[in-house]
Design an enzyme around this catalytic site. Structure first.
Site, mmCIF file in Angstrom:
data_model
loop_
_atom_site.group_PDB
_atom_site.id
_atom_site.type_symbol
_atom_site.label_atom_id
_atom_site.label_comp_id
_atom_site.label_asym_id
_atom_site.label_seq_id
_atom_site.Cartn_x
_atom_site.Cartn_y
_atom_site.Cartn_z
ATOM 1 N N TYR A 42 20.038 100.076 37.086
ATOM 2 C CA TYR A 42 19.665 100.163 38.494
ATOM 3 C C TYR A 42 19.160 98.804 38.958
ATOM 4 C CZ TYR A 42 17.911 101.638 42.968
ATOM 5 O OH TYR A 42 17.731 101.753 44.320
ATOM 6 N N GLN A 104 18.962 109.110 44.440
ATOM 7 C CA GLN A 104 20.319 109.667 44.292
ATOM 8 C C GLN A 104 21.151 108.865 43.302
ATOM 9 O OE1 GLN A 104 18.792 108.617 47.063
ATOM 10 N NE2 GLN A 104 20.212 107.788 48.576
ATOM 11 N N ASN A 127 11.558 101.152 43.160
ATOM 12 C CA ASN A 127 10.348 101.569 43.872
ATOM 13 C C ASN A 127 9.814 102.883 43.300
ATOM 14 O OD1 ASN A 127 11.973 103.633 44.885
ATOM 15 N ND2 ASN A 127 12.342 102.595 46.834
ATOM 16 N N SER A 150 5.753 95.081 41.044
ATOM 17 C CA SER A 150 5.387 93.966 40.171
ATOM 18 C C SER A 150 3.874 93.751 40.093
ATOM 19 C CB SER A 150 6.062 92.690 40.662
ATOM 20 O OG SER A 150 5.918 91.653 39.723
ATOM 21 N N GLN A 172 3.962 86.627 43.178
ATOM 22 C CA GLN A 172 4.133 88.039 42.851
ATOM 23 C C GLN A 172 3.882 88.933 44.051
ATOM 24 O OE1 GLN A 172 5.366 89.235 39.809
ATOM 25 N NE2 GLN A 172 5.778 87.032 39.757
ATOM 26 N N HIS A 175 6.816 90.019 46.357
ATOM 27 C CA HIS A 175 7.824 90.983 45.915
ATOM 28 C C HIS A 175 7.839 92.242 46.772
ATOM 29 C CE1 HIS A 175 9.883 89.593 42.340
ATOM 30 N NE2 HIS A 175 8.756 89.124 41.840
ATOM 31 N N GLU A 240 1.700 93.756 33.627
ATOM 32 C CA GLU A 240 3.124 93.465 33.427
ATOM 33 C C GLU A 240 3.292 91.992 33.043
ATOM 34 O OE1 GLU A 240 7.275 93.576 36.035
ATOM 35 O OE2 GLU A 240 5.344 93.423 37.047
ATOM 36 N N HIS A 241 2.722 91.103 33.855
ATOM 37 C CA HIS A 241 2.750 89.668 33.581
ATOM 38 C C HIS A 241 1.323 89.167 33.384
ATOM 39 C CE1 HIS A 241 6.227 90.324 36.407
ATOM 40 N NE2 HIS A 241 6.861 89.694 35.438
ATOM 41 N N ASP A 274 10.786 84.984 35.228
ATOM 42 C CA ASP A 274 11.513 85.971 36.040
ATOM 43 C C ASP A 274 12.970 85.590 36.221
ATOM 44 O OD1 ASP A 274 9.540 87.805 36.438
ATOM 45 O OD2 ASP A 274 9.075 87.222 38.496
ATOM 46 N N GLU A 328 6.346 123.991 0.941
ATOM 47 C CA GLU A 328 6.670 124.198 2.345
ATOM 48 C C GLU A 328 7.421 125.499 2.593
ATOM 49 O OE1 GLU A 328 8.493 120.755 4.033
ATOM 50 O OE2 GLU A 328 6.850 119.422 3.436
ATOM 51 N N HIS A 333 16.062 124.590 0.139
ATOM 52 C CA HIS A 333 16.046 123.159 -0.133
ATOM 53 C C HIS A 333 16.067 122.901 -1.638
ATOM 54 C CE1 HIS A 333 15.126 122.799 4.082
ATOM 55 N NE2 HIS A 333 14.905 121.495 4.013
#
Length: 346
Positions: A42, A104, A127, A150, A172, A175, A240-241, A274, A328, A333
């Protein structure tokens, strides 16, 4: 293309290897490396165009050996995909691109439509609606993580250049109105200087409205009592950064536990990472760096184990298998092992 080459070079170093080891006489075990068959990327649009996000997701997938890489991205208002996105898709070797965005698009890749094929994994930022959609479909298709708005956290002391700090925070904030730009510093003087410089840099900035909303909601300057307190804040925030703009940053680097990507020194702005350094900029946000890392080649491969036993090897561990099976409550087994050592006709 230079950015694409850097991304490919970095991610080739991440490729896991296949191996086999003899654990005991007659018993070998190892690891195989198998790529996913089809991946969906995406690529967000709207407020800005992000060809770099396409490169940062599709190239690692290609390096991993994924057979088919598709992209979904929202079209412009005229119904067309921005040409720079199309060029990036070609450079990255994308197999198909679809003009669809938002929740979608995530649904289409997760379940398939007459035109969009169903994928094994969906990756890429977006988003809050895209992030929510990825979580909804995650029971049916694999996803990377919550790569939302971000974030940057700059750890700085009195040695930091206040203009660098201000510029990196704004980089940043531009963004998204939901982006977070935070400074934690041991210097109250630096915090004041940065605040004033930000006011100056905002004047006549073409993305001023976005930056003001971002800074108003999620922009902060935190003054810590000492470096230890600042580092504790960093690890709690799990950004994140993370930028380290302090004296002897290599010492602090050893103490950083939680961060998606770390940028060390005054000449390592997040913008460089980036867009051109090589590691993927698709990173965990919202504190998710406490439990995960950024997108990498490892997101696109499976690592099945392989086990090879001879009769001699199985006989060496038969007693252990039978004992554990008994504990067990799994007699089948135990029998599956004993059967191999019965004399035919018994």
């Amino acid at each position: 293309k230079s950015a694409a080459k850097a991304i490919e070079k970095f991610h080739r170093k991440q490729l896991p290897r296949e191996w086999m080891v003899e654990l005991q006489p007659g018993i070998k075990a190892g690891q195989l490396v198998r790529p996913l068959a089809r991946v969906g990327v995406y690529v967000p649009g709207g407020l800005a165009k992000y060809p770099s996000s396409l490169l940062m997701a599709a190239i690692p997938a290609r390096v991993a050996g994924v057979e088919q890489v598709i992209v979904c991205t929202p079209p412009r208002s005229d119904g067309e995909v921005d040409p720079v996105i199309l060029v990036a898709a070609e450079v990255a070797g994308v197999d198909a691109l679809f003009r669809v965005g938002g929740a979608q698009a995530i649904a289409a890749m997760a379940y398939g439509t007459r035109t969009v094929p169903k994928v094994d994994k969906i990756v890429g930022p977006g988003n809050v609606y895209v992030v929510a959609a990825k979580h909804v479909v995650s029971m049916d298709v694999d996803i990377d993580f919550a790569a939302g708005p971000s974030e940057i956290l700059i750890l700085a002391d009195s040695s930091a250049d206040s203009a660098y700090v201000a510029a990196d925070l704004l980089a940043q904030a531009e963004h998204d109105p939901a982006a977070a730009a935070v400074l934690v510093t041991t210097s109250e003087g630096l915090a004041s200087e940065v605040r004033e410089l930000i006011r100056d840099m905002l004047r006549d900035n073409p993305r001023r409205d976005i930056m003001l909303k971002s800074l108003g909601r999620y922009g902060r300057a935190v003054v810590a009592g000492d470096l230890d307190e600042a580092i504790e804040f960093v690890n709690d925030y799990a950004p994140e950064h993370l930028q380290l703009m302090i004296k002897r940053p290599e010492r602090v680097l050893k103490r950083v536990k939680n961060a998606g990507a770390i940028f060390v020194g005054p000449y390592a702005p997040v913008a460089a990472g980036d867009l051109a350094v090589g590691p993927s900029h698709i990173l965990p946000t919202g504190g998710a760096a406490r439990r995960g890392s950024g997108l990498s080649v490892l997101d696109f491969v499976m690592l099945p184990s392989v086990q090879v036993l001879t009769a001699r090897g199985l006989k060496r561990i038969a007693g252990v298998v039978e004992k554990l099976a008994e504990v067990e409550g799994l007699p089948g087994h135990a029998r599956s092992v004993r059967e191999r050592f019965k004399k035919r006709g018994d």
